[in-house]
Design a protein around this motif. Structure first.
Motif, PDB file in Angstrom:
ATOM      1  N   ILE A  47       0.845  -1.187   0.000  1.00  0.00           N
ATOM      2  CA  ILE A  47       0.000   0.000   0.000  1.00  0.00           C
ATOM      3  C   ILE A  47       0.880   1.237   0.000  1.00  0.00           C
ATOM      4  O   ILE A  47       1.793   1.356   0.817  1.00  0.00           O
ATOM      5  CB  ILE A  47      -0.934  -0.001   1.225  1.00  0.00           C
ATOM      6  CG1 ILE A  47      -1.865  -1.206   1.134  1.00  0.00           C
ATOM      7  CG2 ILE A  47      -1.724   1.288   1.313  1.00  0.00           C
ATOM      8  CD1 ILE A  47      -2.745  -1.397   2.315  1.00  0.00           C
ATOM      9  N   ALA A  48       0.585   2.158  -0.925  1.00  0.00           N
ATOM     10  CA  ALA A  48       1.338   3.411  -1.006  1.00  0.00           C
ATOM     11  C   ALA A  48       1.105   4.235   0.264  1.00  0.00           C
ATOM     12  O   ALA A  48       0.033   4.185   0.861  1.00  0.00           O
ATOM     13  CB  ALA A  48       0.899   4.198  -2.237  1.00  0.00           C
ATOM     14  N   HIS A  49       2.117   5.005   0.649  1.00  0.00           N
ATOM     15  CA  HIS A  49       2.042   5.766   1.891  1.00  0.00           C
ATOM     16  C   HIS A  49       1.026   6.901   1.832  1.00  0.00           C
ATOM     17  O   HIS A  49       0.541   7.339   2.854  1.00  0.00           O
ATOM     18  CB  HIS A  49       3.416   6.302   2.275  1.00  0.00           C
ATOM     19  CG  HIS A  49       4.400   5.213   2.566  1.00  0.00           C
ATOM     20  ND1 HIS A  49       4.213   4.295   3.576  1.00  0.00           N
ATOM     21  CD2 HIS A  49       5.553   4.869   1.962  1.00  0.00           C
ATOM     22  CE1 HIS A  49       5.216   3.438   3.594  1.00  0.00           C
ATOM     23  NE2 HIS A  49       6.036   3.765   2.618  1.00  0.00           N
ATOM     24  N   ASP A  50       0.686   7.377   0.658  1.00  0.00           N
ATOM     25  CA  ASP A  50      -0.284   8.468   0.557  1.00  0.00           C
ATOM     26  C   ASP A  50      -1.690   7.969   0.239  1.00  0.00           C
ATOM     27  O   ASP A  50      -2.608   8.757   0.091  1.00  0.00           O
ATOM     28  CB  ASP A  50       0.163   9.490  -0.491  1.00  0.00           C
ATOM     29  CG  ASP A  50       0.285   8.888  -1.877  1.00  0.00           C
ATOM     30  OD1 ASP A  50       0.311   7.648  -1.998  1.00  0.00           O
ATOM     31  OD2 ASP A  50       0.358   9.666  -2.853  1.00  0.00           O
ATOM     32  N   GLN A  51      -1.877   6.659   0.143  1.00  0.00           N
ATOM     33  CA  GLN A  51      -3.185   6.093  -0.184  1.00  0.00           C
ATOM     34  C   GLN A  51      -4.072   6.057   1.065  1.00  0.00           C
ATOM     35  O   GLN A  51      -3.703   5.500   2.086  1.00  0.00           O
ATOM     36  CB  GLN A  51      -3.042   4.673  -0.735  1.00  0.00           C
ATOM     37  CG  GLN A  51      -4.373   4.030  -1.077  1.00  0.00           C
ATOM     38  CD  GLN A  51      -4.218   2.601  -1.554  1.00  0.00           C
ATOM     39  OE1 GLN A  51      -3.119   2.143  -1.837  1.00  0.00           O
ATOM     40  NE2 GLN A  51      -5.325   1.895  -1.642  1.00  0.00           N
ATOM     41  N   ARG A  52      -5.260   6.657   0.964  1.00  0.00           N
ATOM     42  CA  ARG A  52      -6.219   6.634   2.071  1.00  0.00           C
ATOM     43  C   ARG A  52      -6.946   5.290   2.065  1.00  0.00           C
ATOM     44  O   ARG A  52      -7.333   4.796   1.024  1.00  0.00           O
ATOM     45  CB  ARG A  52      -7.237   7.759   1.924  1.00  0.00           C
ATOM     46  CG  ARG A  52      -6.621   9.133   2.079  1.00  0.00           C
ATOM     47  CD  ARG A  52      -7.668  10.217   2.101  1.00  0.00           C
ATOM     48  NE  ARG A  52      -8.603  10.082   3.193  1.00  0.00           N
ATOM     49  CZ  ARG A  52      -8.349  10.345   4.465  1.00  0.00           C
ATOM     50  NH1 ARG A  52      -7.167  10.745   4.819  1.00  0.00           N
ATOM     51  NH2 ARG A  52      -9.268  10.204   5.388  1.00  0.00           N
ATOM     52  N   PHE A  53      -7.120   4.720   3.246  1.00  0.00           N
ATOM     53  CA  PHE A  53      -7.901   3.497   3.380  1.00  0.00           C
ATOM     54  C   PHE A  53      -8.422   3.406   4.799  1.00  0.00           C
ATOM     55  O   PHE A  53      -8.066   4.200   5.665  1.00  0.00           O
ATOM     56  CB  PHE A  53      -7.075   2.252   3.002  1.00  0.00           C
ATOM     57  CG  PHE A  53      -5.903   1.967   3.902  1.00  0.00           C
ATOM     58  CD1 PHE A  53      -6.033   1.088   4.963  1.00  0.00           C
ATOM     59  CD2 PHE A  53      -4.677   2.571   3.686  1.00  0.00           C
ATOM     60  CE1 PHE A  53      -4.967   0.810   5.788  1.00  0.00           C
ATOM     61  CE2 PHE A  53      -3.599   2.304   4.503  1.00  0.00           C
ATOM     62  CZ  PHE A  53      -3.739   1.424   5.554  1.00  0.00           C
ATOM     63  N   ARG A  54      -9.301   2.435   5.006  1.00  0.00           N
ATOM     64  CA  ARG A  54      -9.854   2.199   6.342  1.00  0.00           C
ATOM     65  C   ARG A  54      -9.206   0.963   6.924  1.00  0.00           C
ATOM     66  O   ARG A  54      -9.069  -0.053   6.262  1.00  0.00           O
ATOM     67  CB  ARG A  54     -11.368   2.012   6.261  1.00  0.00           C
ATOM     68  CG  ARG A  54     -12.072   3.300   5.964  1.00  0.00           C
ATOM     69  CD  ARG A  54     -13.563   3.146   6.038  1.00  0.00           C
ATOM     70  NE  ARG A  54     -14.165   4.449   5.813  1.00  0.00           N
ATOM     71  CZ  ARG A  54     -15.250   4.643   5.108  1.00  0.00           C
ATOM     72  NH1 ARG A  54     -15.885   3.626   4.579  1.00  0.00           N
ATOM     73  NH2 ARG A  54     -15.724   5.855   4.946  1.00  0.00           N
ATOM     74  N   LEU A  55      -8.836   1.076   8.184  1.00  0.00           N
ATOM     75  CA  LEU A  55      -8.237  -0.026   8.925  1.00  0.00           C
ATOM     76  C   LEU A  55      -9.232  -0.456   9.988  1.00  0.00           C
ATOM     77  O   LEU A  55      -9.700   0.366  10.767  1.00  0.00           O
ATOM     78  CB  LEU A  55      -6.932   0.445   9.585  1.00  0.00           C
ATOM     79  CG  LEU A  55      -6.238  -0.536  10.506  1.00  0.00           C
ATOM     80  CD1 LEU A  55      -5.670  -1.699   9.694  1.00  0.00           C
ATOM     81  CD2 LEU A  55      -5.133   0.156  11.278  1.00  0.00           C
ATOM     82  N   GLY A  56      -9.573  -1.730   9.997  1.00  0.00           N
ATOM     83  CA  GLY A  56     -10.560  -2.203  10.955  1.00  0.00           C
ATOM     84  C   GLY A  56     -10.068  -3.386  11.747  1.00  0.00           C
ATOM     85  O   GLY A  56      -9.267  -4.185  11.272  1.00  0.00           O
ATOM     86  N   GLY A  57     -10.544  -3.474  12.954  1.00  0.00           N
ATOM     87  CA  GLY A  57     -10.184  -4.582  13.826  1.00  0.00           C
ATOM     88  C   GLY A  57     -10.615  -4.279  15.245  1.00  0.00           C
ATOM     89  O   GLY A  57     -11.555  -3.516  15.473  1.00  0.00           O
ATOM     90  N   LEU A  58      -9.917  -4.868  16.176  1.00  0.00           N
ATOM     91  CA  LEU A  58     -10.191  -4.666  17.597  1.00  0.00           C
ATOM     92  C   LEU A  58      -9.078  -3.833  18.214  1.00  0.00           C
ATOM     93  O   LEU A  58      -7.913  -3.992  17.863  1.00  0.00           O
ATOM     94  CB  LEU A  58     -10.263  -6.011  18.316  1.00  0.00           C
ATOM     95  CG  LEU A  58     -11.308  -7.002  17.801  1.00  0.00           C
ATOM     96  CD1 LEU A  58     -11.124  -8.352  18.476  1.00  0.00           C
ATOM     97  CD2 LEU A  58     -12.698  -6.473  18.028  1.00  0.00           C
ATOM     98  N   VAL A  59      -9.426  -2.956  19.145  1.00  0.00           N
ATOM     99  CA  VAL A  59      -8.410  -2.196  19.876  1.00  0.00           C
ATOM    100  C   VAL A  59      -7.742  -3.174  20.838  1.00  0.00           C
ATOM    101  O   VAL A  59      -8.407  -3.801  21.668  1.00  0.00           O
ATOM    102  CB  VAL A  59      -9.040  -1.015  20.646  1.00  0.00           C
ATOM    103  CG1 VAL A  59      -7.968  -0.275  21.437  1.00  0.00           C
ATOM    104  CG2 VAL A  59      -9.754  -0.076  19.690  1.00  0.00           C
ATOM    105  N   GLU A  60      -6.439  -3.330  20.700  1.00  0.00           N
ATOM    106  CA  GLU A  60      -5.705  -4.306  21.498  1.00  0.00           C
ATOM    107  C   GLU A  60      -5.713  -3.905  22.976  1.00  0.00           C
ATOM    108  O   GLU A  60      -5.543  -2.734  23.316  1.00  0.00           O
ATOM    109  CB  GLU A  60      -4.275  -4.401  20.978  1.00  0.00           C
ATOM    110  CG  GLU A  60      -3.495  -5.560  21.531  1.00  0.00           C
ATOM    111  CD  GLU A  60      -2.144  -5.684  20.856  1.00  0.00           C
ATOM    112  OE1 GLU A  60      -1.956  -6.649  20.102  1.00  0.00           O
ATOM    113  OE2 GLU A  60      -1.293  -4.807  21.086  1.00  0.00           O
ATOM    114  N   GLN A  61      -5.917  -4.913  23.841  1.00  0.00           N
ATOM    115  CA  GLN A  61      -5.926  -4.691  25.286  1.00  0.00           C
ATOM    116  C   GLN A  61      -4.585  -4.122  25.745  1.00  0.00           C
ATOM    117  O   GLN A  61      -3.532  -4.605  25.340  1.00  0.00           O
ATOM    118  CB  GLN A  61      -6.196  -6.005  26.030  1.00  0.00           C
ATOM    119  CG  GLN A  61      -7.576  -6.556  25.832  1.00  0.00           C
ATOM    120  CD  GLN A  61      -8.638  -5.759  26.569  1.00  0.00           C
ATOM    121  OE1 GLN A  61      -8.360  -4.973  27.461  1.00  0.00           O
ATOM    122  NE2 GLN A  61      -9.889  -5.955  26.167  1.00  0.00           N
ATOM    123  N   GLY A  62      -4.616  -3.098  26.587  1.00  0.00           N
ATOM    124  CA  GLY A  62      -3.411  -2.521  27.156  1.00  0.00           C
ATOM    125  C   GLY A  62      -2.589  -1.671  26.201  1.00  0.00           C
ATOM    126  O   GLY A  62      -1.451  -1.330  26.509  1.00  0.00           O
TER     127      GLY A  62
END
Length: 147
Positions: A47-62
């Motif tokens: 993925i190019a550094h200037d490419q906008r995208f959505r990152l999804g998942g779970l917020v890691e504990q701690g």
């Protein structure tokens, strides 16, 4: 110029204008697309550094740390983890262990710089793309979060 040649010229000019219009529309649509990836997907894709995208998942504990107006946390899909940096006001329902979708760009050091963070809205909801990614990885726990 004969009548036949005038019609042919009109048809060719019309086709050129329609083609140019279609190219402009497709370019505009492509620029506004924002793709969705999970942390596990990022390892597989370039993925190019200037490419906008959505990152999804779970917020890691701690993993949540506050540095003034900037919040640092990690997003995981239980197969990969990505550090996230967000400056701004987080949603009220943002917390560790919950589903999140962040929109932004990937920095050269691998940190995701978010411009927007979306959190789940109640105890039984998880974003469909996040739930699908967890199911695909075999880490989905039925009953833990329903769609």
């Amino acid at each position: 110029m004969k009548r036949k040649h005038k019609r042919l010229l009109l048809v060719l000019v019309s086709l050129g204008l329609v083609g140019a219009g279609a190219a402009l529309v497709l370019t505009a649509v492509e620029d506004s697309l924002v793709f969705f990836y999970t942390p596990g997907d990022l390892a597989e894709r370039n993925i190019a550094h200037d490419q906008r995208f959505r990152l999804g998942g779970l917020v890691e504990q701690g993993s949540v740390r506050h540095e003034g107006p900037t919040t640092l946390f990690r997003v995981t899909d239980l197969t990969g983890t990505v550090p996230v940096r967000f400056t701004g006001v987080l949603p009220d329902l943002f917390r560790e262990g919950q589903g999140v979708v962040a929109e932004g760009t990937l920095a050269a050091d691998g940190t995701f710089t978010a411009t927007q963070v979306l959190a789940k809205h109640d105890e039984t909801y998880m974003p469909k793309d996040v739930a699908d990614a967890l199911k695909k990885s075999g880490r989905w726990q039925e009953g833990a979060a329903a769609q």
